[in-house]
Design an enzyme around this catalytic site. Sequence first.
Site, PDB file in Angstrom:
ATOM      1  N   ASP A 184       0.768  -1.307  -0.039  1.00  0.00           N
ATOM      2  CA  ASP A 184       0.032  -0.190  -0.050  1.00  0.00           C
ATOM      3  C   ASP A 184       0.798   1.245   0.446  1.00  0.00           C
ATOM      4  OD1 ASP A 184      -2.444   1.370  -0.011  1.00  0.00           O
ATOM      5  OD2 ASP A 184      -2.509   1.019   1.931  1.00  0.00           O
ATOM      6  N   ASN A 241     -10.612  -2.532  -6.325  1.00  0.00           N
ATOM      7  CA  ASN A 241      -9.760  -1.962  -7.182  1.00  0.00           C
ATOM      8  C   ASN A 241     -10.457  -0.845  -8.310  1.00  0.00           C
ATOM      9  OD1 ASN A 241      -6.773  -3.450  -6.021  1.00  0.00           O
ATOM     10  ND2 ASN A 241      -7.898  -1.187  -5.148  1.00  0.00           N
TER      11      ASN A 241
HETATM   12  C1  FPP Z   1      -1.421   0.505  -3.206  1.00  0.00           C
HETATM   13  O1  FPP Z   1      -0.824   1.501  -3.205  1.00  0.00           O
HETATM   14  C2  FPP Z   1      -1.364  -0.817  -4.042  1.00  0.00           C
HETATM   15  C3  FPP Z   1      -2.048  -1.129  -5.167  1.00  0.00           C
HETATM   16  C4  FPP Z   1      -3.569  -0.336  -5.423  1.00  0.00           C
HETATM   17  C5  FPP Z   1      -1.656  -1.828  -6.086  1.00  0.00           C
HETATM   18  C6  FPP Z   1      -0.458  -2.842  -5.988  1.00  0.00           C
HETATM   19  C7  FPP Z   1       0.159  -2.100  -6.868  1.00  0.00           C
HETATM   20  C8  FPP Z   1       1.309  -2.484  -7.467  1.00  0.00           C
HETATM   21  C9  FPP Z   1       2.519  -2.705  -6.365  1.00  0.00           C
HETATM   22  C10 FPP Z   1       2.685  -2.361  -8.667  1.00  0.00           C
HETATM   23  C11 FPP Z   1       1.693  -3.461 -10.245  1.00  0.00           C
HETATM   24  C12 FPP Z   1       2.129  -4.987  -9.369  1.00  0.00           C
HETATM   25  C13 FPP Z   1       2.901  -5.296  -9.945  1.00  0.00           C
HETATM   26  C14 FPP Z   1       3.196  -7.125  -9.642  1.00  0.00           C
HETATM   27  C15 FPP Z   1       3.857  -6.024 -10.917  1.00  0.00           C
HETATM   28  P1  FPP Z   1      -2.307   2.797  -3.484  1.00  0.00           P
HETATM   29  O2  FPP Z   1      -3.266   2.996  -4.922  1.00  0.00           O
HETATM   30  O3  FPP Z   1      -3.720   2.359  -3.087  1.00  0.00           O
HETATM   31  O4  FPP Z   1      -1.814   4.026  -3.018  1.00  0.00           O
HETATM   32  P2  FPP Z   1      -2.343   5.122  -2.182  1.00  0.00           P
HETATM   33  O5  FPP Z   1      -2.983   4.188  -0.525  1.00  0.00           O
HETATM   34  O6  FPP Z   1      -1.448   5.638  -0.705  1.00  0.00           O
HETATM   35  O7  FPP Z   1      -3.512   6.010  -2.456  1.00  0.00           O
END
Ligand code: FPP
Length: 247
Positions: free
Chosen positions: A24, A72
């Site tokens: 996250d 998501n």
């Molecule tokens: C949370 O950050 C992360 C995600 C929703 C997706 C995770 C994806 C990756 C790590 C990159 C791609 C994955 C792979 C396997 C190549 P957020 O967007 O919820 O962050 P925030 O809470 O700060 O908005």
Amino acid sequence: MKSDSEITQLDPALLPTHVAIIMDGNGRWAKKRLQNRVKGHEKGADTVRMVVRISRETGIRFLTLYAFSTENWQRPKTEVSALMTLLNRFLRSELSEMRQNNIRFAVIGETGRLPDSVRIEIDRTIHQTRDNDGMQLTLALSYGGRTEILNAARALADSVLSGKIDVAGIDEQSFSEHLYTSAMPDPELLIRTSGEFRVSNFLLWQIAYSEIYVTNTLWPDFTKEEFIEILKDFQGRERRFGRVGTE
Ligand code: FPP
């Protein structure tokens, strides 16, 4: 290398067999730099590569990463599509590494909802790594823990209706066997980055006895040093499973 010496400080006998991670903070990482959220996901994908490599080097047998939740799908279309593109890129670029390092690839979640291009890449990666047994990397994609539990309940109800099992035959083991994770041990360690004390519908059944570690570090800033520190912290914890301590 620094990480190598740190890895040797870990006790292989006390390593978690299965580590699960809620990645996250990509969006906040980008926001802090006045950049588009997608930049955060891109940097986050580099952290994924590092965590896979260190897990393999330390001897962790199962690594499960929450890459895309059922919730998501509600993000803006452009962000969802950027995440799918990143995923495709990741699978294409990591296939040879997974093959070289004896890593089996798996996916849990409602994969039917993913775009065809991603499904094709997933199937190829699963197929080409299926005989590897050094470590299993599982990505949770379009994953929701409640949906997973509901699906298991439905499948068991069907089996009862068709006379294959009795109601009394439904126990923890048979229930677990109907989850996406039926072939894996439960995670002993759940890590969440970016400081939120939430489980966010991840592996709800499987984390019943997991040790939980929350770090304030945003996922793109998560380093191998911190990962190894967390593994060391885990090794120092006493796991009691509801029983009394050993002294
Ligand atoms: C949370 O950050 C992360 C995600 C929703 C997706 C995770 C994806 C990756 C790590 C990159 C791609 C994955 C792979 C396997 C190549 P957020 O967007 O919820 O962050 P925030 O809470 O700060 O908005």
